[in-house]
Design a protein around this motif. Structure first.
Motif, PDB file in Angstrom:
ATOM      1  N   UNK A  71       0.813  -1.210   0.000  1.00 33.65           N
ATOM      2  CA  UNK A  71       0.000   0.000   0.000  1.00 33.65           C
ATOM      3  C   UNK A  71       0.849   1.264   0.000  1.00 33.65           C
ATOM      4  N   UNK A  72       1.964   1.237   0.756  1.00 37.87           N
ATOM      5  CA  UNK A  72       2.867   2.391   0.787  1.00 37.87           C
ATOM      6  C   UNK A  72       3.486   2.640  -0.584  1.00 37.87           C
ATOM      7  N   UNK A  73       3.904   1.572  -1.245  1.00 38.81           N
ATOM      8  CA  UNK A  73       4.483   1.716  -2.582  1.00 38.81           C
ATOM      9  C   UNK A  73       3.455   2.233  -3.585  1.00 38.81           C
ATOM     10  N   UNK A  74       2.241   1.673  -3.524  1.00 36.63           N
ATOM     11  CA  UNK A  74       1.186   2.125  -4.448  1.00 36.63           C
ATOM     12  C   UNK A  74       0.772   3.565  -4.144  1.00 36.63           C
ATOM     13  N   UNK A  75       0.685   3.903  -2.841  1.00 34.73           N
ATOM     14  CA  UNK A  75       0.336   5.267  -2.467  1.00 34.73           C
ATOM     15  C   UNK A  75       1.384   6.265  -2.914  1.00 34.73           C
ATOM     16  N   UNK A  76       2.655   5.901  -2.735  1.00 28.05           N
ATOM     17  CA  UNK A  76       3.738   6.764  -3.195  1.00 28.05           C
ATOM     18  C   UNK A  76       3.711   6.955  -4.698  1.00 28.05           C
ATOM     19  N   UNK A  77       3.426   5.869  -5.413  1.00 31.54           N
ATOM     20  CA  UNK A  77       3.320   5.954  -6.866  1.00 31.54           C
ATOM     21  C   UNK A  77       2.157   6.850  -7.279  1.00 31.54           C
ATOM     22  N   UNK A  78       1.007   6.691  -6.592  1.00 32.31           N
ATOM     23  CA  UNK A  78      -0.156   7.515  -6.906  1.00 32.31           C
ATOM     24  C   UNK A  78       0.102   8.997  -6.663  1.00 32.31           C
ATOM     25  N   UNK A  79       0.759   9.311  -5.558  1.00 40.19           N
ATOM     26  CA  UNK A  79       1.081  10.716  -5.251  1.00 40.19           C
ATOM     27  C   UNK A  79       2.042  11.279  -6.286  1.00 40.19           C
ATOM     28  N   UNK A  80       3.025  10.475  -6.689  1.00 39.92           N
ATOM     29  CA  UNK A  80       3.983  10.932  -7.700  1.00 39.92           C
ATOM     30  C   UNK A  80       3.281  11.207  -9.028  1.00 39.92           C
ATOM     31  N   UNK A  81       2.361  10.332  -9.418  1.00 43.19           N
ATOM     32  CA  UNK A  81       1.637  10.529 -10.680  1.00 43.19           C
ATOM     33  C   UNK A  81       0.774  11.789 -10.624  1.00 43.19           C
ATOM     34  N   UNK A  82       0.113  12.030  -9.482  1.00 42.45           N
ATOM     35  CA  UNK A  82      -0.763  13.190  -9.358  1.00 42.45           C
ATOM     36  C   UNK A  82       0.013  14.497  -9.340  1.00 42.45           C
ATOM     37  N   UNK A  83       1.198  14.474  -8.738  1.00 40.22           N
ATOM     38  CA  UNK A  83       1.999  15.703  -8.671  1.00 40.22           C
ATOM     39  C   UNK A  83       2.809  15.945  -9.943  1.00 40.22           C
ATOM     40  N   UNK A  84       3.129  14.888 -10.678  1.00 37.98           N
ATOM     41  CA  UNK A  84       3.957  15.021 -11.882  1.00 37.98           C
ATOM     42  C   UNK A  84       3.116  15.321 -13.115  1.00 37.98           C
ATOM     43  N   UNK A  85       1.984  14.644 -13.228  1.00 41.01           N
ATOM     44  CA  UNK A  85       1.134  14.800 -14.412  1.00 41.01           C
ATOM     45  C   UNK A  85      -0.187  15.459 -14.022  1.00 41.01           C
ATOM     46  N   UNK A  86      -0.722  16.247 -14.939  1.00 41.22           N
ATOM     47  CA  UNK A  86      -1.987  16.952 -14.695  1.00 41.22           C
ATOM     48  C   UNK A  86      -3.151  16.010 -14.993  1.00 41.22           C
ATOM     49  N   UNK A  87      -3.287  14.991 -14.138  1.00 43.48           N
ATOM     50  CA  UNK A  87      -4.312  13.977 -14.362  1.00 43.48           C
ATOM     51  C   UNK A  87      -5.691  14.505 -13.991  1.00 43.48           C
ATOM     52  N   UNK A  88      -5.771  15.207 -12.870  1.00 46.21           N
ATOM     53  CA  UNK A  88      -7.047  15.739 -12.371  1.00 46.21           C
ATOM     54  C   UNK A  88      -6.959  17.258 -12.326  1.00 46.21           C
ATOM     55  N   UNK A  89      -7.892  17.937 -12.967  1.00 40.70           N
ATOM     56  CA  UNK A  89      -7.951  19.403 -12.923  1.00 40.70           C
ATOM     57  C   UNK A  89      -9.179  19.826 -12.125  1.00 40.70           C
ATOM     58  N   UNK A  90      -9.073  20.982 -11.454  1.00 37.84           N
ATOM     59  CA  UNK A  90     -10.142  21.459 -10.597  1.00 37.84           C
ATOM     60  C   UNK A  90     -10.519  22.886 -10.986  1.00 37.84           C
ATOM     61  N   UNK A  91     -11.743  23.300 -10.661  1.00 38.68           N
ATOM     62  CA  UNK A  91     -12.134  24.704 -10.925  1.00 38.68           C
ATOM     63  C   UNK A  91     -11.370  25.650 -10.012  1.00 38.68           C
ATOM     64  N   UNK A  92     -10.637  26.571 -10.599  1.00 39.87           N
ATOM     65  CA  UNK A  92      -9.792  27.480  -9.818  1.00 39.87           C
ATOM     66  C   UNK A  92     -10.600  28.423  -8.950  1.00 39.87           C
ATOM     67  N   UNK A  93     -11.835  28.755  -9.366  1.00 39.00           N
ATOM     68  CA  UNK A  93     -12.633  29.692  -8.577  1.00 39.00           C
ATOM     69  C   UNK A  93     -13.134  29.075  -7.274  1.00 39.00           C
TER      70      UNK A  93
END
Length: 408
Positions: A336-358
């Protein structure tokens, strides 16, 4: 006197051998292995989701903190009496705290009108040079206009008013001016000197800045006496007590965190609630550890009884099943730690999820998992796994070899 009875220590080699045997796939009892795998996958998924969720909560909180820190100022001095915040007070504070930056201000509410659009706003009268030293967003937006009747407005307000840089907007003040035999709200046209973008549209739509001279001219504000004082320091939490002790009784000082206390308290409560809810995933997965070990105990009753008759102690039997549960749980934590670390790296490195700035103040998903939160995740998961492994291990050690061998 007879010699004291010597208790032999558990045979670790024997325990390791039996654990390796029980970890193998059993064709006669495949559901035991499947249950163990479900427990492993459940714990791994729980740890991974907890890491990512807590990282997102922390990242969002830090992003809001950064935005609010700029727009709310580290420290603000407010008067309890008229004329309490003045040039004399600022000079005194500057002598005692030479490393601080000060920006006195006037403030009032206005109605902004241009091109048929109307919007309520909060206008600050500031010294442009002093404000630029403590507000980087304001500094970037300030233009080259020298007129005292100039304003720096937010991007949202500029868009709604259709007022780009160089355009003029009309401000209506609450003060009245005489017109013939009656009165009407005081109004004045200001030229847009710059447009700032704070990242929080609520601020960009509601706040504007003009000069101190404009307030003094239009609203007859007394020169050298202000509505408040913004103070910039890199360590407001550490310095607020010292500054407070140097202030007279007719003024108060507030930190940016106090002005937004309810907001951060709500975010902290949401973070704790999310942690507890997601911890239930691991709790459910731990039930699979209990069921898997209990099924192993029930299917291996004859082997356990045989080991007891050949000299294995209750402590050794208990250690076998306890360690078996720990191995399944620990493997889940590592995965779980390895998968969680991988997930965090993917989210911070690539713009996978975008949010409304307002809404969130940023268009990119902020993720920042702290060591404290990671430690709590590992600690909470470890406690659940330890408790899950205890009961089956105790049940296995209570197996009566005579009863089992007689009945089977």
């Amino acid at each position: 006197m007879s010699a004291p009875t010597r208790i032999s220590s558990p045979n670790t080699k024997f325990i390791r051998h039996i654990i390796k045997h029980y970890l193998k796939y059993d064709k006669e009892n495949p559901f035991i292995f499947i249950s163990a795998m479900l427990a492993f996958l459940g714990i791994a998924a729980g740890v991974m989701v907890l890491m990512i969720a807590m990282g997102i909560m922390n990242g969002t909180q830090k992003e809001f903190t950064k935005k609010l820190f700029v727009m709310n100022y580290p420290l603000t001095v407010l008067p309890l009496e008229e004329n309490a915040v003045n040039d004399t007070l600022i000079t005194s504070l500057g002598e005692k705290f030479p490393h601080l930056q000060f920006s006195p201000y006037y403030t009032t509410q206005v109605i902004t009108k241009n091109d048929g659009a109307v919007q309520g706003s909060l206008v600050y009268g500031v010294d442009f040079d002093k404000e630029s030293k403590i507000n980087a967003i304001f500094k970037e937006a300030t233009g080259q206009e020298t007129s005292k009747f100039r304003v720096v407005i937010g991007e949202g307000l500029s868009f709604e008013m259709n007022a780009p840089k160089g355009e003029k907007v009309t401000l209506y003040f609450s003060e009245q001016q005489a017109i013939g035999f009656g009165t009407m709200p005081l109004q004045k046209r200001f030229i847009v000197d710059g447009i700032f973008k704070s990242g929080l549209k609520a601020y960009d739509k509601a706040i504007m800045y003009t000069s101190l001279e404009a307030f003094e001219k239009l609203l007859d504000r007394k020169h050298g006496s202000y509505d408040g004082l913004h103070i910039y320091t890199e360590n407001p939490l550490d310095e607020i007590a010292d500054i407070k002790s140097a202030l007279p009784e007719m003024v108060v000082i507030e930190g940016w965190w106090q002005q937004n206390g309810n907001f951060f308290a709500a975010m902290e409560m949401e973070k704790k609630a999310l942690f507890l809810v997601l911890l239930l995933i691991i709790l459910v997965a731990s039930l699979n550890i209990i069921s898997s070990l209990l099924m192993t105990v029930m299917s291996r009753r004859r082997e356990i009884a045989l080991m007891r008759t050949l000299g294995a102690t209750k402590i050794e039997i208990k250690a076998i099943f306890f360690r078996l549960g720990l191995i399944i749980g620990s493997a889940g934590i590592v995965a779980g730690t390895l998968l969680g670390g991988l997930g965090i790296w993917l989210l911070t490195t690539f713009d996978i999820i975008s949010m409304p700035a307002d809404v969130y103040g940023t268009s990119k998903l902020p993720v920042d998992l702290t060591l404290n939160d990671f430690g709590l995740i590992i600690l909470g998961t470890s406690i659940i796994i330890l408790l899950s492994a205890l009961y089956p291990a105790k049940k296995a050690s209570q197996t009566d070899p005579l009863t089992v061998l007689r009945n089977e």
